[in-house]
Every structure is written in structure tokens, then in C-alpha cells.
Scaffold this motif. Structure first.
Motif, mmCIF file in Angstrom:
data_model
loop_
_atom_site.group_PDB
_atom_site.id
_atom_site.type_symbol
_atom_site.label_atom_id
_atom_site.label_comp_id
_atom_site.label_asym_id
_atom_site.label_seq_id
_atom_site.Cartn_x
_atom_site.Cartn_y
_atom_site.Cartn_z
ATOM 1 N N PRO A 95 0.789 -1.230 0.000
ATOM 2 C CA PRO A 95 0.000 0.000 0.000
ATOM 3 C C PRO A 95 0.820 1.278 0.000
ATOM 4 O O PRO A 95 0.321 2.322 -0.401
ATOM 5 C CB PRO A 95 -0.820 -0.130 1.290
ATOM 6 C CG PRO A 95 -0.894 -1.605 1.528
ATOM 7 C CD PRO A 95 0.406 -2.156 1.041
ATOM 8 N N TYR B 237 -0.760 -0.545 -9.848
ATOM 9 C CA TYR B 237 -1.315 -0.306 -8.526
ATOM 10 C C TYR B 237 -2.046 1.025 -8.512
ATOM 11 O O TYR B 237 -1.507 2.044 -8.897
ATOM 12 C CB TYR B 237 -0.195 -0.306 -7.475
ATOM 13 C CG TYR B 237 -0.664 0.111 -6.104
ATOM 14 C CD1 TYR B 237 -1.585 -0.664 -5.409
ATOM 15 C CD2 TYR B 237 -0.211 1.283 -5.512
ATOM 16 C CE1 TYR B 237 -2.035 -0.286 -4.165
ATOM 17 C CE2 TYR B 237 -0.658 1.679 -4.265
ATOM 18 C CZ TYR B 237 -1.571 0.886 -3.589
ATOM 19 O OH TYR B 237 -2.005 1.261 -2.350
ATOM 20 N N ASN C 72 -12.394 -3.356 2.050
ATOM 21 C CA ASN C 72 -11.238 -3.939 1.373
ATOM 22 C C ASN C 72 -11.143 -3.234 0.027
ATOM 23 O O ASN C 72 -11.888 -3.544 -0.897
ATOM 24 C CB ASN C 72 -11.396 -5.456 1.175
ATOM 25 C CG ASN C 72 -11.495 -6.213 2.481
ATOM 26 O OD1 ASN C 72 -12.589 -6.470 2.976
ATOM 27 N ND2 ASN C 72 -10.346 -6.576 3.039
ATOM 28 N N ARG D 143 -4.970 -10.683 -3.209
ATOM 29 C CA ARG D 143 -3.892 -9.702 -3.316
ATOM 30 C C ARG D 143 -4.263 -8.475 -4.139
ATOM 31 O O ARG D 143 -3.492 -7.524 -4.228
ATOM 32 C CB ARG D 143 -2.642 -10.367 -3.906
ATOM 33 C CG ARG D 143 -2.020 -11.415 -2.974
ATOM 34 C CD ARG D 143 -0.736 -11.981 -3.545
ATOM 35 N NE ARG D 143 -0.949 -12.642 -4.824
ATOM 36 C CZ ARG D 143 -0.316 -12.324 -5.944
ATOM 37 N NH1 ARG D 143 0.561 -11.350 -5.960
ATOM 38 N NH2 ARG D 143 -0.553 -12.992 -7.060
ATOM 39 N N TYR E 34 -6.656 -4.082 -0.634
ATOM 40 C CA TYR E 34 -5.970 -3.654 0.579
ATOM 41 C C TYR E 34 -7.014 -3.235 1.605
ATOM 42 O O TYR E 34 -7.845 -2.374 1.316
ATOM 43 C CB TYR E 34 -5.023 -2.481 0.316
ATOM 44 C CG TYR E 34 -4.421 -1.974 1.601
ATOM 45 C CD1 TYR E 34 -3.459 -2.721 2.271
ATOM 46 C CD2 TYR E 34 -4.848 -0.771 2.161
ATOM 47 C CE1 TYR E 34 -2.929 -2.275 3.467
ATOM 48 C CE2 TYR E 34 -4.313 -0.329 3.361
ATOM 49 C CZ TYR E 34 -3.365 -1.089 4.011
ATOM 50 O OH TYR E 34 -2.847 -0.662 5.200
ATOM 51 N N PRO E 35 -6.994 -3.873 2.803
ATOM 52 C CA PRO E 35 -6.164 -5.036 3.139
ATOM 53 C C PRO E 35 -6.660 -6.283 2.405
ATOM 54 O O PRO E 35 -7.812 -6.324 1.967
ATOM 55 C CB PRO E 35 -6.371 -5.167 4.652
ATOM 56 C CG PRO E 35 -7.741 -4.608 4.885
ATOM 57 C CD PRO E 35 -7.888 -3.467 3.918
ATOM 58 N N SER E 36 -5.794 -7.278 2.276
ATOM 59 C CA SER E 36 -6.174 -8.498 1.565
ATOM 60 C C SER E 36 -7.169 -9.298 2.390
ATOM 61 O O SER E 36 -6.893 -9.623 3.537
ATOM 62 C CB SER E 36 -4.932 -9.358 1.296
ATOM 63 O OG SER E 36 -4.031 -8.683 0.461
#
Length: 349
Positions: free
Chosen positions: A66, A73, A91, A251, A254-256
């Protein structure tokens, strides 16, 4: 509901969120590659998802931590990241390839009024704003709502409320839209309530593209005589045509999360015969599956208390009363509900 400037929402002529050039995202070349779900730290096969055998696509992702920003990304390099709240089930989608794949599959056009549920940091919003004629974002988190306002200004109407409290009928009327198109990466813990909210507003909803937990997606498209087949499958397949498009690995968020997600498309259209008996139908389906291992004769005993009534209803509906709920197709439940509605009317008369 306080909705302002809805008719003024129009993304035409705005810079592309992916390139910064004028025009829509659809006009710019797509160079992203969906990486194999098994790829990790440079390992794995590296085969594109489409090359795998087995039918359903798996959309992998290559996501930086992150605090980093890479070409794939969806970082917020000019802003601090929003700290995800567990209480809101957040998420955030952080993979540009996956975001683009979802938006391309959704294929919003200049005539569409799109409503995004839970935009978060704007992974889908930035691309939708370039293709949708008008775009509204429903966001409960005040931090995320302010982020969307800052990023998009008047191009996106931000509704800072719980989506379950938003009347989609009012929104459609305020915006002068005959039907809305819904999209979103929705919180896992309220997936079912959101789906039933859409079912209730289906007369003003054309379709929905939703990211959800894979287990829930499997229940939506489940067939009879399987463990996944239940209330959600029957209701979804009565009011729409659900299709599971592809899976998205942990994956990519975020968060996973600890689970795999799936992207599902629902095109809303009622099955024949459901009009006018929606309430009775819901009552029958819930009663039947609340005791799914029992025969219909027993699971519906409270609704049909006498054997004479059961015999009459099941005979007229042409359904075996020794069958179980998981054996009936959605049209079977409609037929059973309609005969039961006639029976209730006969009692009252």
C-alpha cells in the motif's frame, strides 16, 4: 432525499483518468495483463488467465504494498490512503488491471445513469467517470465521500448515506433516468441485504455488476439439487439473470481479505408469472428452505395446516409434495406461490 445537480452530471470532454488526455477511457489503448493467480514474487506460470483450461476466468493481480505505487497499482500518490475500517467491511480494490477489466465488462455508455456502491478510494470511479453519461456514488464513509468529491468535483454526484437507506426509485426520478445501472465492490457482510435491496427496486434497475465473496456468487448462480441452491438462488434467478464472470484474488485488495472474490453480473428481468404475488412467493420460498431437509409437505405445514389444503394446492401446482425445496426450479416456486395465493383468497372468501 437531497439530490442536487443530477442532470448536470456529464463526463464528456473531461481528461482521461488513465492517461490525462482528453477523451474517454474506451478511446485509449489497454495494455494491462491479467496475471496468473498462482504468480507470487515472480514465480508461477505467468500465463494469462484466458489461457487456462476450465472455462471461468481467474483474474490475477500484481499489487504493490500500500505504501508504493506501480503501473498496475491504483495508488493515491497525491493523497494519504484511507485507513480501512473493519466495521464497514472495507477492502479497497488496488489493482488497475482488475479495475479496468470490471469497467470494460460493465461497458457504461453516454446514455447511462450509473450508480456506484461504495467507491472507496475511487478505483472504479476514475474509469467510470470517463465512460458513463452520469455517475452517482453512494458512500457511507465520510472520509471516502470527501475523497471522491475532491477527486471528481461536479462530475460525480456523491450521496453520503447507507445504500440500504437510499431509494433507488427516488434517485432515478430525481435524475430523470428510466433505469439505473449499478456497479460496486460491495462489503461482504451486507452482500445479501444489498442484493435484496436491488430486487425490491428492480423496476428502476437495468443491471448490476458487483464484486462479492465467491461463496455468495456461487449461491447466486447455483442449480437445483446442490448444497449452494437456496433462497438467494431462487430469488436472484426469479428477478434477474445472474452470471458469474471471473474470480479476483485476495492480493488485489488492501487489506487483503481471507477469501477469493467473484465479479457477478445481474440483468434484471422478472420470470413470467411473478407479478402480483411477490410477497406470497417470498413467504413460500423462505418457509420451504428454512427446513430444507424436510419434504415440502412438512416444511409448508404452517402455511397449509390441513392435509386437504396441501393435497389441493400441490395437485393444482403439479408439484410432488414429497419433494424437497432444493429440487424445485424457480418457475416451480412461482407456480406453487400462485396456487397458494388462490388458496388464501379462497379461505378469506
Amino acid at each position: 432525499m437531497d439530490i442536487v445537480n443530477c442532470r448536470a452530471l456529464n463526463a464528456a470532454g473531461t481528461p482521461c483518468a488513465m492517461t490525462g488526455r482528453a477523451g474517454t477511457a474506451a478511446n485509449h489503448k489497454y495494455t494491462g495483463i491479467d496475471k496468473c493467480e498462482g504468480r507470487r514474487n515472480g514465480g508461477g506460470t505467468g500465463r494469462p488467465a484466458a489461457a487456462r483450461p476450465g472455462g471461468l476466468q481467474r483474474a490475477g493481480c500484481s499489487v504493490a504494498p500500500p505504501h508504493l505505487a506501480t503501473s498496475s497499482y491504483l495508488g493515491a500518490s497525491h493523497m494519504d490512503h484511507i485507513t480501512p475500517k473493519k466495521s464497514l467491511g472495507q477492502n479497497f480494490l488496488v489493482d488497475a488491471n482488475i479495475a479496468q477489466k470490471i469497467v470494460r465488462a460493465f461497458d457504461a455508455g453516454p446514455a447511462d445513469m450509473v450508480v456506484e456502491i461504495g467507491p472507496g478510494e475511487g478505483a472504479l470511479t476514475r474509469m467510470l467517470a470517463e465512460t458513463a453519461g452520469r455517475l452517482a456514488a453512494v458512500e457511507l464513509d465520510a472520509r471516502a465521500a470527501e475523497r471522491i468529491r475532491t477527486m471528481f468535483g461536479s462530475r460525480v454526484l456523491v450521496i453520503e448515506r447507507d445504500v440500504l437507506e437510499v431509494s433507488l426509485r427516488e434517485l432515478a426520478a430525481e435524475c430523470g433516468a428510466e433505469r439505473l445501472r449499478i456497479i460496486g465492490n460491495i462489503p461482504y457482510y451486507i452482500t445479501s441485504p444489498i442484493l435484496f435491496h436491488l430486487f425490491e427496486h428492480r423496476t428502476v434497475v437495468a443491471d448490476a455488476m458487483l464484486m462479492m465473496q465467491r461463496e455468495v456468487a456461487l449461491r447466486l448462480v447455483a442449480r437445483p439439487r446442490t448444497k449452494e441452491y437456496g433462497i438467494l438462488a431462487v430469488m436472484a434467478q426469479t428477478y434477474s439473470a445472474p452470471k458469474r464472470l471471473f474470480d479476483v484474488g485476495p492480493r488485489c485488495f488492501y487489506p487483503s481479505p481471507k477469501v477469493t472474490s467473484s465479479v457477478v453480473h445481474l440483468r434484471f428481468a422478472d420470470l413470467e408469472g411473478i407479478a402480483g404475488i411477490e410477497s406470497v412467493h417470498r413467504q413460500i420460498v423462505r418457509a420451504a428452505f428454512n427446513q430444507r431437509r424436510k419434504t415440502l409437505r412438512n416444511s409448508l405445514a404452517q402455511l397449509l395446516p390441513t392435509q386437504e389444503e396441501r393435497d389441493r394446492v400441490f395437485t393444482h401446482a403439479e408439484i410432488d409434495q414429497t419433494a424437497r425445496a432444493e429440487e424445485l426450479l424457480p418457475p416451480d416456486f412461482i407456480r406453487l406461490a400462485r396456487v397458494f395465493a388462490d388458496e388464501v383468497a379462497h379461505r378469506a372468501g
